[in-house]
Design a protein around this motif. Structure first.
Motif, PDB file in Angstrom:
ATOM      1  N   ARG A   1       0.834  -1.205   0.000  1.00 34.44           N
ATOM      2  CA  ARG A   1       0.000   0.000   0.000  1.00 34.44           C
ATOM      3  C   ARG A   1       0.867   1.252   0.000  1.00 34.44           C
ATOM      4  O   ARG A   1       0.626   2.197  -0.784  1.00 34.44           O
ATOM      5  CB  ARG A   1      -0.927   0.005   1.228  1.00 34.44           C
ATOM      6  CG  ARG A   1      -1.721   1.305   1.385  1.00 34.44           C
ATOM      7  CD  ARG A   1      -2.605   1.254   2.614  1.00 34.44           C
ATOM      8  NE  ARG A   1      -1.850   1.072   3.841  1.00 34.44           N
ATOM      9  CZ  ARG A   1      -1.224   2.042   4.500  1.00 34.44           C
ATOM     10  NH1 ARG A   1      -1.236   3.296   4.023  1.00 34.44           N
ATOM     11  NH2 ARG A   1      -0.579   1.804   5.621  1.00 34.44           N
TER      12      ARG A   1
ATOM     13  N   VAL B   1       2.744   1.816  -3.338  1.00 33.25           N
ATOM     14  CA  VAL B   1       1.885   2.426  -4.360  1.00 33.25           C
ATOM     15  C   VAL B   1       1.695   3.911  -4.083  1.00 33.25           C
ATOM     16  O   VAL B   1       1.813   4.760  -4.983  1.00 33.25           O
ATOM     17  CB  VAL B   1       0.522   1.704  -4.411  1.00 33.25           C
ATOM     18  CG1 VAL B   1      -0.466   2.478  -5.279  1.00 33.25           C
ATOM     19  CG2 VAL B   1       0.687   0.288  -4.944  1.00 33.25           C
ATOM     20  N   GLU B   2       1.415   4.244  -2.826  1.00 30.41           N
ATOM     21  CA  GLU B   2       1.178   5.642  -2.478  1.00 30.41           C
ATOM     22  C   GLU B   2       2.428   6.496  -2.672  1.00 30.41           C
ATOM     23  O   GLU B   2       2.334   7.676  -3.025  1.00 30.41           O
ATOM     24  CB  GLU B   2       0.681   5.732  -1.040  1.00 30.41           C
ATOM     25  CG  GLU B   2      -0.733   5.146  -0.868  1.00 30.41           C
ATOM     26  CD  GLU B   2      -1.189   5.075   0.579  1.00 30.41           C
ATOM     27  OE1 GLU B   2      -0.342   5.324   1.480  1.00 30.41           O
ATOM     28  OE2 GLU B   2      -2.372   4.774   0.814  1.00 30.41           O
TER      29      GLU B   2
ATOM     30  N   SER C   1      -3.180   6.029  -6.144  1.00 32.81           N
ATOM     31  CA  SER C   1      -4.180   5.595  -5.171  1.00 32.81           C
ATOM     32  C   SER C   1      -4.192   4.068  -5.119  1.00 32.81           C
ATOM     33  O   SER C   1      -4.296   3.404  -6.153  1.00 32.81           O
ATOM     34  CB  SER C   1      -5.556   6.128  -5.573  1.00 32.81           C
ATOM     35  OG  SER C   1      -6.556   5.649  -4.701  1.00 32.81           O
ATOM     36  N   TRP C   2      -4.090   3.527  -3.903  1.00 32.71           N
ATOM     37  CA  TRP C   2      -4.015   2.079  -3.717  1.00 32.71           C
ATOM     38  C   TRP C   2      -5.385   1.489  -3.432  1.00 32.71           C
ATOM     39  O   TRP C   2      -6.220   2.087  -2.762  1.00 32.71           O
ATOM     40  CB  TRP C   2      -3.070   1.759  -2.561  1.00 32.71           C
ATOM     41  CG  TRP C   2      -3.035   0.302  -2.144  1.00 32.71           C
ATOM     42  CD1 TRP C   2      -2.262  -0.690  -2.674  1.00 32.71           C
ATOM     43  CD2 TRP C   2      -3.775  -0.307  -1.086  1.00 32.71           C
ATOM     44  NE1 TRP C   2      -2.484  -1.872  -2.035  1.00 32.71           N
ATOM     45  CE2 TRP C   2      -3.413  -1.675  -1.043  1.00 32.71           C
ATOM     46  CE3 TRP C   2      -4.720   0.174  -0.166  1.00 32.71           C
ATOM     47  CZ2 TRP C   2      -3.961  -2.569  -0.114  1.00 32.71           C
ATOM     48  CZ3 TRP C   2      -5.261  -0.722   0.745  1.00 32.71           C
ATOM     49  CH2 TRP C   2      -4.886  -2.071   0.766  1.00 32.71           C
ATOM     50  N   ARG C   3      -5.601   0.294  -3.946  1.00 33.83           N
ATOM     51  CA  ARG C   3      -6.807  -0.481  -3.650  1.00 33.83           C
ATOM     52  C   ARG C   3      -6.455  -1.956  -3.689  1.00 33.83           C
ATOM     53  O   ARG C   3      -5.559  -2.360  -4.427  1.00 33.83           O
ATOM     54  CB  ARG C   3      -7.903  -0.141  -4.672  1.00 33.83           C
ATOM     55  CG  ARG C   3      -9.199  -0.914  -4.487  1.00 33.83           C
ATOM     56  CD  ARG C   3     -10.311  -0.322  -5.370  1.00 33.83           C
ATOM     57  NE  ARG C   3     -10.022  -0.419  -6.787  1.00 33.83           N
ATOM     58  CZ  ARG C   3     -10.273  -1.514  -7.537  1.00 33.83           C
ATOM     59  NH1 ARG C   3     -10.788  -2.603  -6.971  1.00 33.83           N
ATOM     60  NH2 ARG C   3     -10.015  -1.500  -8.837  1.00 33.83           N
ATOM     61  N   TYR C   4      -7.160  -2.731  -2.871  1.00 30.24           N
ATOM     62  CA  TYR C   4      -6.857  -4.172  -2.787  1.00 30.24           C
ATOM     63  C   TYR C   4      -8.146  -4.975  -2.878  1.00 30.24           C
ATOM     64  O   TYR C   4      -9.167  -4.618  -2.275  1.00 30.24           O
ATOM     65  CB  TYR C   4      -6.152  -4.491  -1.457  1.00 30.24           C
ATOM     66  CG  TYR C   4      -5.917  -5.960  -1.214  1.00 30.24           C
ATOM     67  CD1 TYR C   4      -4.895  -6.635  -1.863  1.00 30.24           C
ATOM     68  CD2 TYR C   4      -6.734  -6.668  -0.327  1.00 30.24           C
ATOM     69  CE1 TYR C   4      -4.677  -7.991  -1.643  1.00 30.24           C
ATOM     70  CE2 TYR C   4      -6.523  -8.018  -0.103  1.00 30.24           C
ATOM     71  CZ  TYR C   4      -5.492  -8.682  -0.757  1.00 30.24           C
ATOM     72  OH  TYR C   4      -5.284 -10.015  -0.537  1.00 30.24           O
TER      73      TYR C   4
ATOM     74  N   HIS D   1      -3.526  -6.125  -5.997  1.00 28.52           N
ATOM     75  CA  HIS D   1      -3.271  -4.740  -5.583  1.00 28.52           C
ATOM     76  C   HIS D   1      -3.371  -3.832  -6.812  1.00 28.52           C
ATOM     77  O   HIS D   1      -2.859  -4.172  -7.887  1.00 28.52           O
ATOM     78  CB  HIS D   1      -1.877  -4.608  -4.964  1.00 28.52           C
ATOM     79  CG  HIS D   1      -1.691  -5.402  -3.711  1.00 28.52           C
ATOM     80  ND1 HIS D   1      -1.727  -4.833  -2.456  1.00 28.52           N
ATOM     81  CD2 HIS D   1      -1.464  -6.727  -3.517  1.00 28.52           C
ATOM     82  CE1 HIS D   1      -1.516  -5.774  -1.539  1.00 28.52           C
ATOM     83  NE2 HIS D   1      -1.349  -6.928  -2.167  1.00 28.52           N
TER      84      HIS D   1
ATOM     85  N   ALA E   1      -3.050   0.249  -8.489  1.00 28.75           N
ATOM     86  CA  ALA E   1      -2.521   1.607  -8.415  1.00 28.75           C
ATOM     87  C   ALA E   1      -3.328   2.445  -9.393  1.00 28.75           C
ATOM     88  O   ALA E   1      -3.299   2.193 -10.603  1.00 28.75           O
ATOM     89  CB  ALA E   1      -1.037   1.634  -8.779  1.00 28.75           C
TER      90      ALA E   1
ATOM     91  N   PHE F   1      -1.549  -3.551 -10.177  1.00 30.30           N
ATOM     92  CA  PHE F   1      -0.155  -3.279  -9.816  1.00 30.30           C
ATOM     93  C   PHE F   1       0.605  -4.582  -9.609  1.00 30.30           C
ATOM     94  O   PHE F   1       1.686  -4.775 -10.150  1.00 30.30           O
ATOM     95  CB  PHE F   1      -0.108  -2.420  -8.551  1.00 30.30           C
ATOM     96  CG  PHE F   1       1.278  -2.057  -8.102  1.00 30.30           C
ATOM     97  CD1 PHE F   1       2.030  -1.154  -8.840  1.00 30.30           C
ATOM     98  CD2 PHE F   1       1.820  -2.589  -6.940  1.00 30.30           C
ATOM     99  CE1 PHE F   1       3.319  -0.800  -8.433  1.00 30.30           C
ATOM    100  CE2 PHE F   1       3.100  -2.242  -6.524  1.00 30.30           C
ATOM    101  CZ  PHE F   1       3.850  -1.348  -7.268  1.00 30.30           C
TER     102      PHE F   1
END
Length: 234
Positions: free
Chosen positions: A88, A91-92, A97-100, A133, A135, A140
């Motif tokens: 996380r 990516v930041e 912007s990170w998402r999982y 994950h 981005a 990502f």
């Protein structure tokens, strides 16, 4: 030696021995005084000197050979420092912007290739997690992980749809060392679909096992989308 250096501790001895090597007070290939003599010089226990010498040997700065004594390494090994990143944050730090998304969760025996590397019986039940994950809403990396349930008590009760296993383990599971393999592979149909890549595209893959002393904690394969680059320090 500075007056503030505490050579009663192994860290203090290590700092002083390192200084002598780096300033060429002890030249490459030169013999180093034995542990007993150094213990007398520093006013500490021989075991304290031994610990400091082990650290220098593991860093490739000295050569220790039984009966031949200890010498400053002629060709010191350059070592790369690799941290296990929280994905996380990685990516930041790329201003994305990170998402999982958790794709799969199951308790079952691992493939033999994995259980054997972990030193576990092939019938040992492990927690298997597969997640993706993102981005900026673009794939990502794919995280495919096996966790040794007996090494991480309570892990089976964690909601890994709310936090990635990567982040939870780094925050909650102790480890002492790890084995890491880097490779370039063809994405193939299954990973290409996950990573929105061409099946023939080359992707960067990290296979990592972390250990707590002799007990395996987790085995993970990280498959990165095309275009990923790795940064490290020397």
């Amino acid at each position: 030696m500075t007056e503030t250096l505490d050579t009663r501790s192994w860290r203090g001895v290590h700092v002083e021995l390192l200084r002598r090597i780096q300033t060429k007070e002890w030249l490459p290939g030169a013999p180093i005084p034995n542990e007993a003599d150094l213990a007398i010089e520093f006013g500490c226990a021989r075991t304290t000197v031994n610990r400091a010498m082990r650290e220098l040997a593991e860093a490739g700065l000295i050569d220790r050979k039984r009966r031949a004594g200890t010498r400053v390494a002629l060709n010191p090994v350059s070592r790369v420092v690799l941290d296990i990143p929280i994905i996380r944050l990685e990516v930041e730090q790329r201003n994305a912007s990170w998402r999982y998304t958790l794709l799969e969760r199951a308790v079952c025996p691992a493939p033999v290739a994995i259980s054997s590397r972990l030193g576990l019986d092939r019938e040992t039940a492990m927690l298997h997690l597969s997640g993706l994950h993102f981005a900026d809403n673009k794939p990502f990396l794919h995280e495919d992980r096996w966790i040794n349930l007996s090494a991480v008590p309570g892990v089976e009760r964690v909601d890994f749809s709310a936090i990635s296993a990567n982040e939870w383990l780094l925050q909650n599971a102790r480890f002492t060392h790890g084995d890491i393999t880097f490779s370039a592979e063809v994405a193939g149909e299954s990973r290409a679909g996950l990573l929105s890549a061409d099946p023939a595209a080359a992707i960067f893959v990290v296979d990592r096992i972390t250990w707590d002393q002799g007990q395996a904690i987790t085995s993970v394969r990280l498959s990165y989308a095309p275009g990923y680059d790795l940064h490290s320090k020397i």
